[in-house]
Design an enzyme around this catalytic site. Structure first.
Site, mmCIF file in Angstrom:
data_model
loop_
_atom_site.group_PDB
_atom_site.id
_atom_site.type_symbol
_atom_site.label_atom_id
_atom_site.label_comp_id
_atom_site.label_asym_id
_atom_site.label_seq_id
_atom_site.Cartn_x
_atom_site.Cartn_y
_atom_site.Cartn_z
ATOM 1 N N PHE A 180 -18.038 -60.125 -11.384
ATOM 2 C CA PHE A 180 -17.450 -61.363 -12.579
ATOM 3 C C PHE A 180 -18.862 -61.337 -13.388
ATOM 4 O O PHE A 180 -20.088 -61.607 -12.741
ATOM 5 C CB PHE A 180 -17.265 -62.226 -10.988
ATOM 6 C CG PHE A 180 -16.064 -61.863 -10.456
ATOM 7 C CD1 PHE A 180 -14.901 -62.584 -10.582
ATOM 8 C CD2 PHE A 180 -16.458 -61.359 -9.192
ATOM 9 C CE1 PHE A 180 -13.960 -62.629 -10.068
ATOM 10 C CE2 PHE A 180 -15.076 -60.571 -8.614
ATOM 11 C CZ PHE A 180 -13.407 -61.549 -9.306
ATOM 12 N N HIS A 181 -18.621 -62.085 -14.319
ATOM 13 C CA HIS A 181 -19.845 -63.283 -15.304
ATOM 14 C C HIS A 181 -19.174 -63.401 -16.276
ATOM 15 O O HIS A 181 -20.110 -64.235 -17.393
ATOM 16 C CB HIS A 181 -20.081 -61.947 -16.320
ATOM 17 C CG HIS A 181 -19.460 -61.635 -17.169
ATOM 18 N ND1 HIS A 181 -18.439 -60.558 -17.470
ATOM 19 C CD2 HIS A 181 -19.611 -61.229 -18.827
ATOM 20 C CE1 HIS A 181 -17.313 -60.279 -18.216
ATOM 21 N NE2 HIS A 181 -17.921 -61.250 -18.757
#
Length: 378
Positions: free
Chosen positions: A219-220
């Site tokens: 996740f980013h």
């Protein structure tokens, strides 16, 4: 024929590598790798280029980080000087980062005579621009990448698409059919090019995991990691999922910063079924993906790779610019509110039938080379 291949970050190099090798085999082509330096990537080591069998970039603009406007403007200024000095015949941009649109803008605004005895474009006053991975749309203009895609496709002279939806999107936007050439998914070329190296890794064993008995998560995106309440809910869901399937989580620097800043890192570190790691290089990360039971992500490329490999993928986004991974492949869109439910459903059922999209076959680079020859060489 002098051809500039533009790259700004690790995924861009993955996309240009197969094309660089295909062009090097042609006696009429001189491919040049241009690294804008938009992103500093800890995994862009010498080993990365060795794995891809790429030389160090021939030209490095050294732009560095900054706001969207700063990056776009700085890349434009730096690359304009390169164009005027080197005078390429064709500029190939890939993907949807700021450097993609910046190099496109710089190229379409220059003017000079092109001299190339083997090319049909001698009388043009600027290089032509080709966009590899054209036509992808999420229809969400709050995403900077979507704006970059739309602007690049509107300006580029040649549009190489990965799937039928890309063609359809461009035609709906008024692009003439002659500009559009479907060539397939270049990232599958990269994956196949690296397959033997990836399969030798068995990276999952380094973390005490067993084949097909763990999940990979990444996740980013700001929409998922910049809101403390949403990120807290996501961590709770991931911990719950990990109690059924251990998860390995290579933590992106932006995500790590927010997890620490919001006081959430401690709960992940205490979760016995979640393994946290630093960001991994492509080979080690793909080794984990190759052998996992499930991928959970908000990234673009993993949606494609899991579809090609037949691995279930949950993408925590309300939309995707790669809808073919949902309609034909193994990908499902989800929200933090239903990610746990969807993960449980996947884990309790065998994978439903899916298919690899047409032209995702490891031969995209060859089709691109053929397209260049048809248009420019004859």
């Amino acid at each position: 024929m002098l051809i500039h291949l533009i790259a700004a970050a690790r995924p861009n190099f993955m996309k240009i590598a197969p094309l660089y090798h295909a062009l090097k085999k042609e006696d009429w082509a001189e491919p040049i790798i241009v690294h804008t330096g938009q992103h500093y990537d800890l995994n862009m080591s010498d080993a990365f280029f060795t794995d891809l069998n790429l030389p160090a970039p021939h030209i490095h603009l050294g732009v560095g980080s900054g706001s969207h406007a700063e990056q776009t403007g700085n890349v434009m200024m730096a690359y304009e000087k390169v164009i005027l000095e080197k005078r390429p015949d064709l500029v190939v941009v890939v993907g949807d980062v700021n450097s993609t649109v910046a190099c496109t803008l710089a190229t379409v605004k220059v003017s000079y005579p092109i001299k190339n005895s083997k090319s049909k474009i001698q009388n043009l006053r600027r290089p032509l621009v080709a966009h590899l991975e054209a036509g992808l749309r999420s229809f969400d203009r709050t995403m900077p990448e979507e704006v970059n895609r739309i602007a690049t496709d509107a300006l580029a002279d040649v549009l190489w698409t990965p799937s039928p939806d890309g063609d359809e999107n461009l035609i709906k936007e008024g692009v003439v059919q002659d500009k559009i050439v479907r060539v397939g998914n270049i990232m599958i070329d990269s994956l196949e090019m690296m397959r033997q190296t990836i399969e030798r890794q068995h990276a999952f064993t380094d973390y005490g995991l067993k084949k097909c008995q763990y999940g990979v998560m990444t996740f980013h995106r700001p929409a998922n990691v910049d809101d403390p309440k949403l990120l807290s809910m996501l961590c709770d869901s991931l911990i719950s999922i990990s109690e059924q399937l251990p998860l390995i989580f290579p933590v992106h620097p932006r995500t790590r910063k927010n997890l620490q800043g919001f006081g959430l890192m401690d709960m992940l570190e205490k979760a016995e079924t979640i393994i946290l790691s630093e960001p991994l290089n492509y080979v080690r990360f793909m080794s984990l993906v190759f052998n996992c039971r499930l991928a959970i992500t908000d990234s673009g490329g993993i949606q494609e790779e899991t579809t090609y490999l037949g691995i279930p993928c949950l993408t925590m986004r309300p939309n995707t610019e790669r809808p073919v991974t949902v309609t034909q492949g193994t990908n499902q869109l989800c929200f933090v509110s239903d990610i746990k439910e969807k993960a449980e459903l996947i884990l309790s059922h065998d994978l439903t039938e899916c298919q690899v999209p047409e032209m995702w076959d490891g031969k995209t680079a060859k089709r691109v080379v053929d397209a260049i020859k048809r248009k420019f060489i004859g």
